[in-house]
Design an enzyme around this catalytic site. Structure first.
Site, PDB file in Angstrom:
ATOM      1  N   GLY A 142       0.781  -1.245   0.000  1.00  0.00           N
ATOM      2  CA  GLY A 142       0.000   0.000   0.000  1.00  0.00           C
ATOM      3  C   GLY A 142       0.804   1.282   0.000  1.00  0.00           C
ATOM      4  O   GLY A 142       0.277   2.341   0.337  1.00  0.00           O
TER       5      GLY A 142
ATOM      6  N   ARG B  66      -4.549  -8.402  -9.394  1.00  0.00           N
ATOM      7  CA  ARG B  66      -5.522  -9.316 -10.013  1.00  0.00           C
ATOM      8  C   ARG B  66      -5.777  -8.863 -11.442  1.00  0.00           C
ATOM      9  O   ARG B  66      -5.854  -7.651 -11.712  1.00  0.00           O
ATOM     10  CB  ARG B  66      -6.877  -9.275  -9.289  1.00  0.00           C
ATOM     11  CG  ARG B  66      -6.854  -9.720  -7.866  1.00  0.00           C
ATOM     12  CD  ARG B  66      -6.547 -11.174  -7.665  1.00  0.00           C
ATOM     13  NE  ARG B  66      -7.459 -12.084  -8.345  1.00  0.00           N
ATOM     14  CZ  ARG B  66      -7.229 -13.384  -8.503  1.00  0.00           C
ATOM     15  NH1 ARG B  66      -6.112 -13.916  -8.074  1.00  0.00           N
ATOM     16  NH2 ARG B  66      -8.107 -14.147  -9.109  1.00  0.00           N
ATOM     17  N   ILE B  67      -5.919  -9.826 -12.329  1.00  0.00           N
ATOM     18  CA  ILE B  67      -6.307  -9.498 -13.703  1.00  0.00           C
ATOM     19  C   ILE B  67      -7.814  -9.265 -13.712  1.00  0.00           C
ATOM     20  O   ILE B  67      -8.579 -10.059 -13.158  1.00  0.00           O
ATOM     21  CB  ILE B  67      -5.908 -10.643 -14.651  1.00  0.00           C
ATOM     22  CG1 ILE B  67      -4.382 -10.717 -14.703  1.00  0.00           C
ATOM     23  CG2 ILE B  67      -6.504 -10.441 -16.036  1.00  0.00           C
ATOM     24  CD1 ILE B  67      -3.848 -11.881 -15.501  1.00  0.00           C
TER      25      ILE B  67
ATOM     26  N   ASN C  82      -3.936   2.669 -13.453  1.00  0.00           N
ATOM     27  CA  ASN C  82      -3.016   1.709 -12.847  1.00  0.00           C
ATOM     28  C   ASN C  82      -1.622   2.304 -12.810  1.00  0.00           C
ATOM     29  O   ASN C  82      -1.292   3.165 -13.631  1.00  0.00           O
ATOM     30  CB  ASN C  82      -2.992   0.431 -13.700  1.00  0.00           C
ATOM     31  CG  ASN C  82      -2.089  -0.644 -13.117  1.00  0.00           C
ATOM     32  OD1 ASN C  82      -2.054  -0.855 -11.901  1.00  0.00           O
ATOM     33  ND2 ASN C  82      -1.337  -1.326 -13.976  1.00  0.00           N
TER      34      ASN C  82
ATOM     35  N   HIS D  38       2.337   0.888 -12.951  1.00  0.00           N
ATOM     36  CA  HIS D  38       3.092  -0.314 -13.273  1.00  0.00           C
ATOM     37  C   HIS D  38       4.589   0.008 -13.208  1.00  0.00           C
ATOM     38  O   HIS D  38       5.018   1.037 -13.717  1.00  0.00           O
ATOM     39  CB  HIS D  38       2.716  -0.813 -14.673  1.00  0.00           C
ATOM     40  CG  HIS D  38       3.445  -2.065 -15.047  1.00  0.00           C
ATOM     41  ND1 HIS D  38       3.117  -3.300 -14.525  1.00  0.00           N
ATOM     42  CD2 HIS D  38       4.520  -2.263 -15.844  1.00  0.00           C
ATOM     43  CE1 HIS D  38       3.953  -4.208 -14.995  1.00  0.00           C
ATOM     44  NE2 HIS D  38       4.817  -3.601 -15.806  1.00  0.00           N
TER      45      HIS D  38
ATOM     46  N   THR E 281      -6.965  -0.763 -19.911  1.00  0.00           N
ATOM     47  CA  THR E 281      -7.768  -1.370 -20.969  1.00  0.00           C
ATOM     48  C   THR E 281      -7.741  -2.880 -20.726  1.00  0.00           C
ATOM     49  O   THR E 281      -7.075  -3.351 -19.798  1.00  0.00           O
ATOM     50  CB  THR E 281      -7.189  -1.053 -22.364  1.00  0.00           C
ATOM     51  OG1 THR E 281      -5.856  -1.564 -22.420  1.00  0.00           O
ATOM     52  CG2 THR E 281      -7.182   0.441 -22.632  1.00  0.00           C
TER      53      THR E 281
ATOM     54  N   GLU F 239      -6.240  -5.137 -22.206  1.00  0.00           N
ATOM     55  CA  GLU F 239      -4.940  -5.774 -22.404  1.00  0.00           C
ATOM     56  C   GLU F 239      -4.070  -5.474 -21.192  1.00  0.00           C
ATOM     57  O   GLU F 239      -3.891  -4.294 -20.824  1.00  0.00           O
ATOM     58  CB  GLU F 239      -4.290  -5.227 -23.677  1.00  0.00           C
ATOM     59  CG  GLU F 239      -3.247  -6.150 -24.230  1.00  0.00           C
ATOM     60  CD  GLU F 239      -2.636  -5.587 -25.512  1.00  0.00           C
ATOM     61  OE1 GLU F 239      -1.545  -6.033 -25.883  1.00  0.00           O
ATOM     62  OE2 GLU F 239      -3.242  -4.698 -26.122  1.00  0.00           O
TER      63      GLU F 239
HETATM   64  C1  GAR Z   1       4.256  -1.186  -7.035  1.00  0.00           C
HETATM   65  O1  GAR Z   1       5.599  -1.221  -7.424  1.00  0.00           O
HETATM   66  C2  GAR Z   1       3.344  -1.172  -8.240  1.00  0.00           C
HETATM   67  O2  GAR Z   1       3.864  -0.430  -9.317  1.00  0.00           O
HETATM   68  C3  GAR Z   1       3.281  -2.629  -8.586  1.00  0.00           C
HETATM   69  O3  GAR Z   1       3.181  -3.276  -7.353  1.00  0.00           O
HETATM   70  C4  GAR Z   1       3.854  -2.498  -6.354  1.00  0.00           C
HETATM   71  C5  GAR Z   1       2.883  -2.267  -5.226  1.00  0.00           C
HETATM   72  O4  GAR Z   1       3.491  -1.598  -4.168  1.00  0.00           O
HETATM   73  N1  GAR Z   1       2.162  -2.916  -9.449  1.00  0.00           N
HETATM   74  C6  GAR Z   1       2.185  -3.846 -10.399  1.00  0.00           C
HETATM   75  O5  GAR Z   1       3.138  -4.568 -10.604  1.00  0.00           O
HETATM   76  C7  GAR Z   1       0.915  -3.934 -11.223  1.00  0.00           C
HETATM   77  N2  GAR Z   1       1.156  -4.622 -12.453  1.00  0.00           N
HETATM   78  P1  GAR Z   1       2.628  -0.828  -3.091  1.00  0.00           P
HETATM   79  O6  GAR Z   1       1.584  -1.829  -2.589  1.00  0.00           O
HETATM   80  O7  GAR Z   1       3.611  -0.480  -2.016  1.00  0.00           O
HETATM   81  O8  GAR Z   1       1.997   0.367  -3.738  1.00  0.00           O
END
Ligand code: GAR
Length: 204
Positions: free
Chosen positions: A11, A84-85, A100, A102, A134, A136
């Protein structure tokens, strides 16, 4: 309040949003043990758990998740480490108001283990991306990206930490732009009214 955040774990991005003054109506997790739930609760943000394992199908989980989200009638739903997808139906329901973050410079390295994969590929630069969601996975119109250098001797953990610092900068910025009505999403591209940079390079 206009924003609902979905989390699965630590989080820290959700916390960065709160620290930046983004009004979160609720934080919802698919896991009861997500550490971020306690952070939200300590700041008097309502929390909820919609446990994905309690549902037989992705469709059923997504329908329950959407029902919980819609209790708050948010303008924007942010995925903040939500692992989750999502089904096309869910994505469609929140089209143009689902973001999102990433940990890579998309379109490079969608999916998991982005930092180790960037190192293995010999990337000279890496970073993070905020994008509209989206159907994808880890695609969709890019709102903002932050680039960091890959340094000699980097480990995946060191690179992750460098990227995470930038995530905490660009996600609040992107959400503020959205709430201020400054994002123009057209033909699969995002333009920021006022022309603020959509690619930032660290160290700044
Ligand atoms: C973050 O690095 C985020 O970019 C990644 O998970 C981590 C969550 O950290 N998200 C993904 O990989 C989504 N594809 P957080 O819970 O400390 O924010």
């Amino acid at each position: 309040m206009p924003v609902v955040a979905l989390i699965s774990g630590r989080g820290s991005n959700m916390q960065a949003l709160l620290d930046a003054g983004i009004p979160l109506a609720a934080v919802i997790s698919n896991r009861a043990d997500a550490k971020g739930l306690a952070i939200a609760a300590a700041r008097d943000v309502p929390t909820a758990v919609v446990e994905h394992r309690a549902y037989a199908t992705r469709e059923a989980f997504d329908a329950a998740l959407a029902a919980e989200i819609d209790r708050y009638a948010p303008r924007l739903v942010v995925l903040a480490g939500f692992m989750r997808i999502l089904t096309p139906r869910f994505v469609e329901r929140y089209a143009g108001r689902l973001m999102n973050i990433h940990p890579s410079l998309l379109p490079d390295f969608p999916g998991l283990d982005t930092h180790a994969r960037a190192l293995a590929a010999g990337a000279k630069r890496h970073g993070c991306t905020v994008h509209f969601v989206t159907s994808e996975l880890d695609h969709g119109p890019i709102v903002i990206q932050a680039e960091v250098p890959v340094l000699p001797g980097d480990t995946a953990d060191a690179l992750e930490a460098r990227v995470l610092r930038e995530e905490h900068v660009i996600y609040p910025r992107a959400v503020k732009w959205f709430l201020d009505g400054r994002l123009d999403l057209r033909d699969g591209k995002v333009r920021v009214k006022g022309g603020d940079a959509q690619l930032v390079t660290a160290p700044r």
